[in-house]
Write a protein that holds these residues in place. Structure first.
Motif, PDB file in Angstrom:
ATOM      1  N   ASP A  53       0.812  -1.212   0.000  1.00  0.00           N
ATOM      2  CA  ASP A  53       0.000   0.000   0.000  1.00  0.00           C
ATOM      3  C   ASP A  53       0.851   1.269   0.000  1.00  0.00           C
ATOM      4  N   ALA A  55       0.198   4.176  -0.919  1.00  0.00           N
ATOM      5  CA  ALA A  55      -0.562   5.387  -0.591  1.00  0.00           C
ATOM      6  C   ALA A  55      -0.500   5.716   0.896  1.00  0.00           C
ATOM      7  N   HIS A  56      -0.212   4.734   1.740  1.00  0.00           N
ATOM      8  CA  HIS A  56      -0.181   4.960   3.177  1.00  0.00           C
ATOM      9  C   HIS A  56       1.222   4.927   3.777  1.00  0.00           C
ATOM     10  N   GLY A  58       3.530   7.429   3.488  1.00  0.00           N
ATOM     11  CA  GLY A  58       3.793   8.754   4.041  1.00  0.00           C
ATOM     12  C   GLY A  58       5.229   9.196   3.854  1.00  0.00           C
ATOM     13  N   SER A  78       3.606   9.506  -1.143  1.00  0.00           N
ATOM     14  CA  SER A  78       2.346   9.964  -1.755  1.00  0.00           C
ATOM     15  C   SER A  78       1.781   9.024  -2.811  1.00  0.00           C
ATOM     16  N   ASN A 107       6.837   5.370   8.725  1.00  0.00           N
ATOM     17  CA  ASN A 107       5.726   4.909   9.588  1.00  0.00           C
ATOM     18  C   ASN A 107       6.169   4.012  10.742  1.00  0.00           C
TER      19      ASN A 107
END
Length: 120
Positions: A53, A55-56, A58, A78, A107
């Protein structure tokens, strides 16, 4: 005749180009050293997020260290999968048997990659 010599010389210089590659659980990386006609070189570190993923992901912090120097950066992934960091000059380049160490943090995760050389 002069153009022919430049083409031959450019081809010889490209024989010295190198690529260092490696991967970890969520990332793969490629560090390329490309020589130019004027005795300079360009270094390109491309890190690709291989996880599920992007998109997550960061903010991504990264650093690399080679025998010829080091670098670091911070960027927002992004939703993209690739981060590209470029540098260059006419100084030292990594030796063929060098290991380039790359650290990637995002993250609350941290992974280390060891890149080894292949002839381009």
């Amino acid at each position: 005749m002069g153009l022919f010599m430049v083409i031959i010389l450019a081809g010889c210089l490209n024989d010295n180009d190198m690529a260092f590659t490696g991967e970890s659980q969520n990332w793969s990386a490629r560090y390329e050293v490309s020589h130019t006609i004027d005795d300079n070189h360009r270094n390109t570190l491309t890190m690709t997020y291989e996880g599920d993923d992007p998109a997550h992901v960061g903010t991504v912090k990264y650093k690399y260290a080679a025998t010829s120097g080091e670098g670091s950066g911070e960027t927002e992934l992004s939703g993209r999968r690739e981060i590209v960091h470029q540098s260059g000059g006419n100084g030292a380049i990594p030796l063929k048997d060098s290991i380039i160490e790359v650290t990637v943090e995002w993250n609350g995760h941290k992974e280390e990659l060891k890149l080894s050389a292949n002839k381009k």
